[in-house]
Design a protein around this motif. Structure first.
Motif, mmCIF file in Angstrom:
data_model
loop_
_atom_site.group_PDB
_atom_site.id
_atom_site.type_symbol
_atom_site.label_atom_id
_atom_site.label_comp_id
_atom_site.label_asym_id
_atom_site.label_seq_id
_atom_site.Cartn_x
_atom_site.Cartn_y
_atom_site.Cartn_z
ATOM 1 N N THR A 1 -15.138 -13.019 -17.686
ATOM 2 C CA THR A 1 -15.647 -11.175 -18.550
ATOM 3 C C THR A 1 -15.498 -9.896 -17.729
ATOM 4 O O THR A 1 -15.315 -9.096 -18.876
ATOM 5 C CB THR A 1 -17.440 -11.140 -17.862
ATOM 6 O OG1 THR A 1 -18.038 -12.288 -18.376
ATOM 7 C CG2 THR A 1 -18.384 -9.776 -18.358
ATOM 8 N N CYS A 2 -14.557 -9.746 -16.360
ATOM 9 C CA CYS A 2 -14.193 -9.088 -16.224
ATOM 10 C C CYS A 2 -12.737 -9.451 -16.177
ATOM 11 O O CYS A 2 -11.606 -8.469 -16.347
ATOM 12 C CB CYS A 2 -14.330 -8.122 -14.584
ATOM 13 S SG CYS A 2 -16.213 -7.820 -15.024
ATOM 14 N N GLU B 1 -11.587 -0.396 -20.418
ATOM 15 C CA GLU B 1 -11.923 -1.038 -21.778
ATOM 16 C C GLU B 1 -12.783 -1.939 -20.812
ATOM 17 O O GLU B 1 -13.915 -2.185 -21.940
ATOM 18 C CB GLU B 1 -10.609 -1.146 -21.985
ATOM 19 C CG GLU B 1 -11.013 -1.822 -23.565
ATOM 20 C CD GLU B 1 -9.725 -2.124 -23.761
ATOM 21 O OE1 GLU B 1 -10.362 -3.033 -24.381
ATOM 22 O OE2 GLU B 1 -8.403 -1.771 -23.264
ATOM 23 N N GLU B 2 -12.820 -3.242 -20.215
ATOM 24 C CA GLU B 2 -13.479 -3.758 -19.730
ATOM 25 C C GLU B 2 -15.204 -2.682 -19.168
ATOM 26 O O GLU B 2 -15.734 -3.755 -18.914
ATOM 27 C CB GLU B 2 -13.460 -4.742 -18.681
ATOM 28 C CG GLU B 2 -12.331 -5.535 -19.294
ATOM 29 C CD GLU B 2 -10.902 -4.817 -19.132
ATOM 30 O OE1 GLU B 2 -9.538 -5.332 -19.309
ATOM 31 O OE2 GLU B 2 -10.757 -3.746 -18.479
ATOM 32 N N CYS B 3 -15.609 -1.936 -18.574
ATOM 33 C CA CYS B 3 -16.493 -2.006 -18.024
ATOM 34 C C CYS B 3 -16.656 -1.190 -18.686
ATOM 35 O O CYS B 3 -17.910 -1.237 -18.551
ATOM 36 C CB CYS B 3 -15.759 -0.644 -16.361
ATOM 37 S SG CYS B 3 -15.004 -1.509 -15.377
ATOM 38 N N THR C 1 -17.644 -2.050 -21.451
ATOM 39 C CA THR C 1 -18.670 -3.149 -22.239
ATOM 40 C C THR C 1 -20.222 -2.689 -21.788
ATOM 41 O O THR C 1 -20.915 -2.789 -22.791
ATOM 42 C CB THR C 1 -18.096 -4.473 -21.470
ATOM 43 O OG1 THR C 1 -16.628 -4.508 -22.046
ATOM 44 C CG2 THR C 1 -19.000 -5.643 -23.074
ATOM 45 N N CYS C 2 -20.160 -2.579 -20.968
ATOM 46 C CA CYS C 2 -21.757 -2.196 -19.991
ATOM 47 C C CYS C 2 -22.192 -1.168 -19.667
ATOM 48 O O CYS C 2 -23.035 -0.711 -20.329
ATOM 49 C CB CYS C 2 -22.244 -3.143 -19.226
ATOM 50 S SG CYS C 2 -21.537 -4.943 -19.575
ATOM 51 N N ASP D 1 -21.675 3.177 -20.654
ATOM 52 C CA ASP D 1 -21.045 3.822 -21.214
ATOM 53 C C ASP D 1 -20.809 5.038 -20.502
ATOM 54 O O ASP D 1 -21.654 6.523 -20.056
ATOM 55 C CB ASP D 1 -22.958 4.093 -22.220
ATOM 56 C CG ASP D 1 -22.026 4.937 -23.203
ATOM 57 O OD1 ASP D 1 -21.255 5.908 -23.485
ATOM 58 O OD2 ASP D 1 -23.208 5.231 -24.453
#
Length: 391
Positions: free
Chosen positions: A59-60, A79-81, A83-84, A86
């Motif tokens: 996921t990360c 960008e990855e962070c 995902t969850c 905002d």
């Protein structure tokens, strides 16, 4: 300096120390600084919390699937962070779930004081490593990085140790050549010196090559076991700095060592034998200097400190009488002498001058023979010992 700035700096320093960022993280010698340089990780992150929420390694760290070099940065970015979290909404002052403000991950950061939070400093490992190859072989992340369910911030402490690698790199499942993972010089030997430290096997080394304190006194016996292992790091010229037959380093043989060495030899002869052979080195030198039994008699006068005058020593009783000296420390005697030396005077077969069996010896005969009958059998047969009641 205002209060918010001081708070930021204090939290940043704490995060460095607690996060394992500074060189102090390696004081336990669990990870070599030469292999994994010191890190600075001014972040707050909890692997346990994210795994419990359903996140997986990919996921990360999805980029690790195709990573072929340790220089690849397989860490999540905004960008990855995002995902969850905002992040954009949090920047507008909106309340989000999960929390997404900058100081959620960057402790103490205040955008009104600094434009950007402090950067991570995670130098690449001084190794060869290919994530892609391991992923294709279905090697689970936890095999190398351990179970992360109880880990907060991930640091160099979650990077694999050599013992972990050797579970697969055993020469069967995978190559066990040192250069499979370790960097090499043009000569083919391993690179030992790095800006972050010197590669030196320490306590707990899985190959048993502990180069800890006083290793110069114990390495001889180990080098003889597998010389090729030593040569993967050291050239012959390195060995010759001590083994060139000339002056040894003062840490091994201090000044005037020829005069002082008998004391040390008696204290720990095994340390001497790790480099020197008694028969080919010690005895030969003793013969040349007049200490040995077969030395030229013209040199005997130089031998008084080791053995006082022969006749005086035999005829005069006292604490320095050779019989008493032998009973105190037989090991010192047998380092040069064998039973044949004693038999010169103490055996009827050679024209005995002195009876080796004092009055009352028969009472102790059985005990002596049971402990070590080799000296007995130099003069007596098995049947002799039985007839005399020593069996």
């Amino acid at each position: 300096m205002d209060r918010s700035t001081r708070t930021y700096l204090l939290l940043a320093v704490v995060s460095l120390l607690v996060g394992g960022g500074l060189a102090w993280a390696a004081t336990a010698r669990e990870r070599s600084l030469a292999i994994y340089p010191p890190q600075r990780v001014p972040l707050r992150f909890d692997h346990q919390q994210h795994l419990a929420a359903g996140a997986e390694c990919a996921t990360c760290h999805d980029s690790a699937r195709n990573s072929v070099s340790v220089k690849d940065r397989n860490l999540p970015g905004h960008e990855e962070c995002g995902t969850c979290h905002d992040i954009d909404a949090a920047k507008k002052g909106e309340k989000t779930d999960p929390p997404s403000a900058c100081n959620t991950c960057h402790p103490g950061f205040d955008a009104t004081v600094r434009l950007e939070p402090p950067k991570l400093d995670m130098p690449a490992a001084n190794l060869h490593f290919n994530h892609q190859v391991h992923v294709k072989k279905n090697v689970d992340c936890a095999v190398c990085h351990g179970a992360m369910e109880q880990v907060g911030l991930g640091t160099r402490q979650q990077l694999p140790k050599m013992a972990t690698c050797l579970k697969c790199h055993d020469g069967n499942a995978a190559s066990k050549a040192c250069t499979t993972c370790h960097l090499a010089q043009p000569s083919g030997r391993l690179q030992l010196t790095f800006p972050s430290g010197v590669l030196r096997p320490m306590q707990g080394d899985p190959l048993g090559l502990d180069h800890g304190p006083r290793y110069e006194f114990t390495h001889g016996s180990r080098a003889a076991v597998d010389r090729s292992t030593c040569m993967s790091c050291h050239a012959e010229s390195y060995c010759q700095t001590c083994h060139d037959g000339l002056q040894k380093p003062l840490s091994v043989h201090p000044n005037d060592f020829i005069t002082l060495h008998p004391v040390q030899a008696r204290q720990d002869s095994t340390r001497c034998s790790s480099c020197h052979r008694a028969q080919s080195f010690c005895v030969a030198c003793h013969e040349r200097s007049g200490v040995g039994q077969s030395a030229d008699r013209s040199l005997r006068s130089r031998n008084v400190k080791v053995h006082p005058d022969y006749n005086l020593w035999v005829e005069t009783p006292g604490p320095q009488h050779h019989g008493l000296a032998a009973s105190r420390d037989m090991q010192s005697c047998v380092s040069c002498h064998r039973e044949e030396s004693c038999m010169t005077c103490h055996s009827a077969k050679t024209g005995r001058q002195i009876n080796p069996h004092p009055p009352g010896f028969k009472a102790a005969c059985g005990r002596v023979a049971a402990a070590n009958d080799r000296p007995c059998l130099k003069c007596h047969t098995e049947s002799d010992l039985s007839q005399k009641g020593c069996r």
